[in-house]
Design a protein around this motif. Structure first.
Motif, PDB file in Angstrom:
ATOM      1  N   GLY A 200       6.675   3.715  -2.925  1.00  0.00           N
ATOM      2  CA  GLY A 200       7.273   3.427  -1.398  1.00  0.00           C
ATOM      3  C   GLY A 200       7.073   2.049  -1.234  1.00  0.00           C
ATOM      4  N   ALA A 201       6.115   1.389  -1.609  1.00  0.00           N
ATOM      5  CA  ALA A 201       6.001  -0.088  -1.536  1.00  0.00           C
ATOM      6  C   ALA A 201       7.078  -0.845  -2.247  1.00  0.00           C
ATOM      7  CB  ALA A 201       4.571  -0.708  -2.068  1.00  0.00           C
ATOM      8  N   PHE A 209      13.595  -9.466  -2.373  1.00  0.00           N
ATOM      9  CA  PHE A 209      12.357 -10.397  -2.640  1.00  0.00           C
ATOM     10  C   PHE A 209      12.205 -10.678  -4.259  1.00  0.00           C
ATOM     11  CE2 PHE A 209       7.697 -10.917  -2.853  1.00  0.00           C
ATOM     12  CZ  PHE A 209       7.260 -11.736  -1.645  1.00  0.00           C
ATOM     13  N   GLY A 210      12.019 -11.979  -4.555  1.00  0.00           N
ATOM     14  CA  GLY A 210      11.671 -12.259  -5.651  1.00  0.00           C
ATOM     15  C   GLY A 210      10.865 -11.506  -6.506  1.00  0.00           C
ATOM     16  N   GLN A 211      11.057 -11.067  -7.610  1.00  0.00           N
ATOM     17  CA  GLN A 211      10.028 -10.339  -8.431  1.00  0.00           C
ATOM     18  C   GLN A 211       9.106 -11.279  -9.138  1.00  0.00           C
ATOM     19  OE1 GLN A 211      12.606  -7.900 -11.441  1.00  0.00           O
ATOM     20  NE2 GLN A 211      13.248  -6.690  -9.855  1.00  0.00           N
ATOM     21  N   ILE A 212       9.279 -12.533  -8.927  1.00  0.00           N
ATOM     22  CA  ILE A 212       8.232 -13.443  -9.543  1.00  0.00           C
ATOM     23  C   ILE A 212       7.219 -13.800  -8.629  1.00  0.00           C
ATOM     24  CG2 ILE A 212       9.905 -14.487 -11.241  1.00  0.00           C
ATOM     25  CD1 ILE A 212       9.854 -17.175  -9.251  1.00  0.00           C
ATOM     26  N   TYR A 213       7.386 -13.336  -7.379  1.00  0.00           N
ATOM     27  CA  TYR A 213       6.228 -13.493  -6.248  1.00  0.00           C
ATOM     28  C   TYR A 213       5.479 -12.249  -6.173  1.00  0.00           C
ATOM     29  CZ  TYR A 213       9.280 -17.539  -5.465  1.00  0.00           C
ATOM     30  OH  TYR A 213       9.850 -18.545  -5.516  1.00  0.00           O
ATOM     31  N   ARG A 214       4.311 -12.489  -5.499  1.00  0.00           N
ATOM     32  CA  ARG A 214       3.490 -11.251  -5.051  1.00  0.00           C
ATOM     33  C   ARG A 214       4.029 -10.739  -3.859  1.00  0.00           C
ATOM     34  NH1 ARG A 214      -1.930 -10.452  -6.892  1.00  0.00           N
ATOM     35  NH2 ARG A 214      -2.667 -10.760  -4.823  1.00  0.00           N
ATOM     36  N   TYR A 215       4.272  -9.430  -3.871  1.00  0.00           N
ATOM     37  CA  TYR A 215       4.597  -8.595  -2.437  1.00  0.00           C
ATOM     38  C   TYR A 215       3.705  -7.898  -2.030  1.00  0.00           C
ATOM     39  CZ  TYR A 215       6.680  -5.484   0.609  1.00  0.00           C
ATOM     40  OH  TYR A 215       7.194  -4.618   1.678  1.00  0.00           O
ATOM     41  N   HIS A 225      -6.828  -2.038   3.390  1.00  0.00           N
ATOM     42  CA  HIS A 225      -6.154  -1.635   2.249  1.00  0.00           C
ATOM     43  C   HIS A 225      -4.895  -2.068   2.102  1.00  0.00           C
ATOM     44  CE1 HIS A 225      -8.847   1.799   1.265  1.00  0.00           C
ATOM     45  NE2 HIS A 225      -9.430   1.342   2.289  1.00  0.00           N
ATOM     46  N   ALA A 226      -4.565  -2.555   0.918  1.00  0.00           N
ATOM     47  CA  ALA A 226      -3.179  -3.133   0.396  1.00  0.00           C
ATOM     48  C   ALA A 226      -2.719  -2.691  -0.662  1.00  0.00           C
ATOM     49  CB  ALA A 226      -3.369  -4.635   0.845  1.00  0.00           C
ATOM     50  N   ILE A 227      -1.293  -2.732  -1.009  1.00  0.00           N
ATOM     51  CA  ILE A 227      -0.687  -2.689  -2.423  1.00  0.00           C
ATOM     52  C   ILE A 227       0.011  -4.053  -2.542  1.00  0.00           C
ATOM     53  CG2 ILE A 227       1.186  -1.651  -3.507  1.00  0.00           C
ATOM     54  CD1 ILE A 227       0.246   0.903  -2.255  1.00  0.00           C
ATOM     55  N   VAL A 228      -0.332  -4.501  -3.592  1.00  0.00           N
ATOM     56  CA  VAL A 228       0.421  -5.868  -4.171  1.00  0.00           C
ATOM     57  C   VAL A 228       1.178  -5.526  -5.284  1.00  0.00           C
ATOM     58  CG1 VAL A 228      -0.074  -8.065  -5.090  1.00  0.00           C
ATOM     59  CG2 VAL A 228      -1.290  -7.273  -3.440  1.00  0.00           C
ATOM     60  N   ILE A 229       2.458  -6.001  -5.438  1.00  0.00           N
ATOM     61  CA  ILE A 229       3.522  -5.782  -6.441  1.00  0.00           C
ATOM     62  C   ILE A 229       3.923  -7.038  -7.061  1.00  0.00           C
ATOM     63  CG2 ILE A 229       5.499  -4.459  -7.402  1.00  0.00           C
ATOM     64  CD1 ILE A 229       5.271  -2.744  -5.069  1.00  0.00           C
ATOM     65  N   LYS A 230       3.825  -7.239  -8.300  1.00  0.00           N
ATOM     66  CA  LYS A 230       4.503  -8.289  -8.959  1.00  0.00           C
ATOM     67  C   LYS A 230       5.402  -8.108 -10.180  1.00  0.00           C
ATOM     68  CE  LYS A 230       3.556 -13.175 -10.683  1.00  0.00           C
ATOM     69  NZ  LYS A 230       2.492 -13.976 -11.009  1.00  0.00           N
ATOM     70  N   GLY A 231       6.517  -8.476 -10.480  1.00  0.00           N
ATOM     71  CA  GLY A 231       7.404  -8.316 -11.492  1.00  0.00           C
ATOM     72  C   GLY A 231       7.999  -6.677 -11.430  1.00  0.00           C
ATOM     73  N   THR A 232       8.275  -6.147 -12.363  1.00  0.00           N
ATOM     74  CA  THR A 232       8.806  -4.684 -12.446  1.00  0.00           C
ATOM     75  C   THR A 232       8.004  -3.846 -13.230  1.00  0.00           C
ATOM     76  OG1 THR A 232       9.699  -5.585 -14.603  1.00  0.00           O
ATOM     77  CG2 THR A 232      11.126  -5.587 -12.491  1.00  0.00           C
ATOM     78  N   PRO A 233       6.731  -3.434 -12.604  1.00  0.00           N
ATOM     79  CA  PRO A 233       5.852  -2.481 -12.936  1.00  0.00           C
ATOM     80  C   PRO A 233       6.403  -0.956 -13.125  1.00  0.00           C
ATOM     81  CG  PRO A 233       5.162  -2.938 -11.034  1.00  0.00           C
ATOM     82  CD  PRO A 233       6.248  -3.900 -11.225  1.00  0.00           C
ATOM     83  N   LYS A 234       5.941  -0.072 -14.116  1.00  0.00           N
ATOM     84  CA  LYS A 234       6.480   1.085 -14.136  1.00  0.00           C
ATOM     85  C   LYS A 234       5.314   2.160 -14.197  1.00  0.00           C
ATOM     86  CE  LYS A 234       9.103   0.353 -17.436  1.00  0.00           C
ATOM     87  NZ  LYS A 234       9.927   0.634 -18.657  1.00  0.00           N
ATOM     88  N   LEU A 235       5.136   3.107 -13.564  1.00  0.00           N
ATOM     89  CA  LEU A 235       3.823   4.227 -13.677  1.00  0.00           C
ATOM     90  C   LEU A 235       4.340   5.098 -14.839  1.00  0.00           C
ATOM     91  CD1 LEU A 235       3.249   5.508 -10.177  1.00  0.00           C
ATOM     92  CD2 LEU A 235       2.090   3.847 -11.425  1.00  0.00           C
ATOM     93  N   SER A 236       5.509   4.841 -15.394  1.00  0.00           N
ATOM     94  CA  SER A 236       5.814   5.657 -16.320  1.00  0.00           C
ATOM     95  C   SER A 236       5.240   4.899 -17.788  1.00  0.00           C
ATOM     96  CB  SER A 236       7.292   5.853 -16.838  1.00  0.00           C
ATOM     97  OG  SER A 236       7.937   4.718 -16.812  1.00  0.00           O
TER      98      SER A 236
END
Length: 300
Positions: A200-201, A209-215, A225-236
């Motif tokens: 969802g995030a 939003f640039g993938q090189i930045y922390r979202y 609580h917070a979720i942070v995403i950077k780059g192109t991670p995959k749960l798979s």
């Protein structure tokens, strides 16, 4: 390998049952973990100490200031296959001890793995946090209330460029109740992550939003609580798992000293929903002119 024992004045009898080499799969992360925009001076970085260790039921049941208890719902397993043996395996937790951690800085440990998390719904882990005052109290802990420190888990292809991170505030255990299991393992310190929240995030981040930045995303999460995403991670394809401690950049510039125990990192709620799979083949002949063939398959 040789082992020497010296200094005995009287004869002694030693019984040795099994010699084991003990190691950990968790490695201390030595690169930069400070929040974006935070400048940690070389002096501050050098003053920060970070140690990894373990506590166990056998050795630390009388540990001060908090006795070691098994986390709620965890039982010790019987050692060996002998039905007459009453000996139980020791139960342990990993320990992270950090001191003089600057405002906005973090320390962590990681484990190299290879997991597909798509078939699970939740990620859980027990966490204990307590102040740590070295030098007989001469160095203050500054970890006094919920939110003075944060704990986080990273899941990703690597530790610093492609990852999901879940962060939450820590509460110190009550020093007046050192012998109560529920006080040692506070419910509000337990990770209970809905893995669907990462997807969802990621969709809310969008391509703009640039993938090189922390979202950073807090939609639908408990307070703090917070979720942070950077780059192109995959749960798979999770290849690294990191657990760490952060001194949040909250205007309080005091460094913190604290000890954190973590135990039973686990995936739960395996998806058992049924799927559909079909495969079909067909052919048709048009007199002596042509033959048509069709093949296909479908999975859900």
């Amino acid at each position: 390998m040789r082992m020497y024992m010296t200094g005995f004045r009287d004869p002694v009898i030693m019984r040795m049952t099994e010699f084991q080499l003990v190691s950990s799969q968790w490695i201390r992360f030595n690169d930069e973990l400070a929040e974006e925009g935070v400048v940690v001076t070389p002096t501050e970085a050098n003053e920060t100490t970070f140690e990894l260790g373990q506590v166990s039921r056998e050795k630390n049941s009388q540990k001060l200031p908090y006795n070691y208890f098994l986390p709620p719902g965890i039982n010790r397993q019987q050692l060996g296959v002998n039905t007459f043996s009453q000996q139980l395996e020791d139960e342990r937790s990993l320990v992270m001890r950090v001191c003089k951690l600057s405002d906005g800085d973090a320390r962590g440990m990681y484990k190299i793995t290879r997991n597909d998390l798509r078939q699970y719904e939740r990620l859980k882990m027990f966490v204990h946090a307590e102040p740590f005052e070295p030098d007989n109290g001469l160095t203050p802990s500054n970890f006094n209330q919920r939110g003075d420190a944060m704990v986080f888990i990273r899941l990703g292809l690597d530790n610093d460029q492609n990852y999901y991170e879940y962060e939450m505030p820590l509460s110190p255990s009550d020093p007046a109740l050192p012998n109560i299991r529920e006080n040692v393992w506070l419910p509000e310190n337990e990770f209970d992550i809905d893995l669907a929240a990462f997807a969802g995030a990621k969709s809310r981040r969008g391509a703009s939003f640039g993938q090189i930045y922390r979202y950073r995303d807090t939609v639908g999460l408990p307070e703090g609580h917070a979720i942070v995403i950077k780059g192109t991670p995959k749960l798979s394809d999770v290849r690294n798992i990191m657990i760490g401690i952060r001194n949040p950049e909250d205007g309080n510039t005091e460094p913190i000293c604290m000890e954190v125990w973590v135990n039973e990192l686990r995936l739960t709620n395996f998806s058992q929903s049924s799927g559909v799979a079909t495969k079909f083949n067909g052919s048709a002949t048009l007199a002596d002119l042509a033959t048509f063939r069709v093949n296909g398959q479908y999975k859900s």
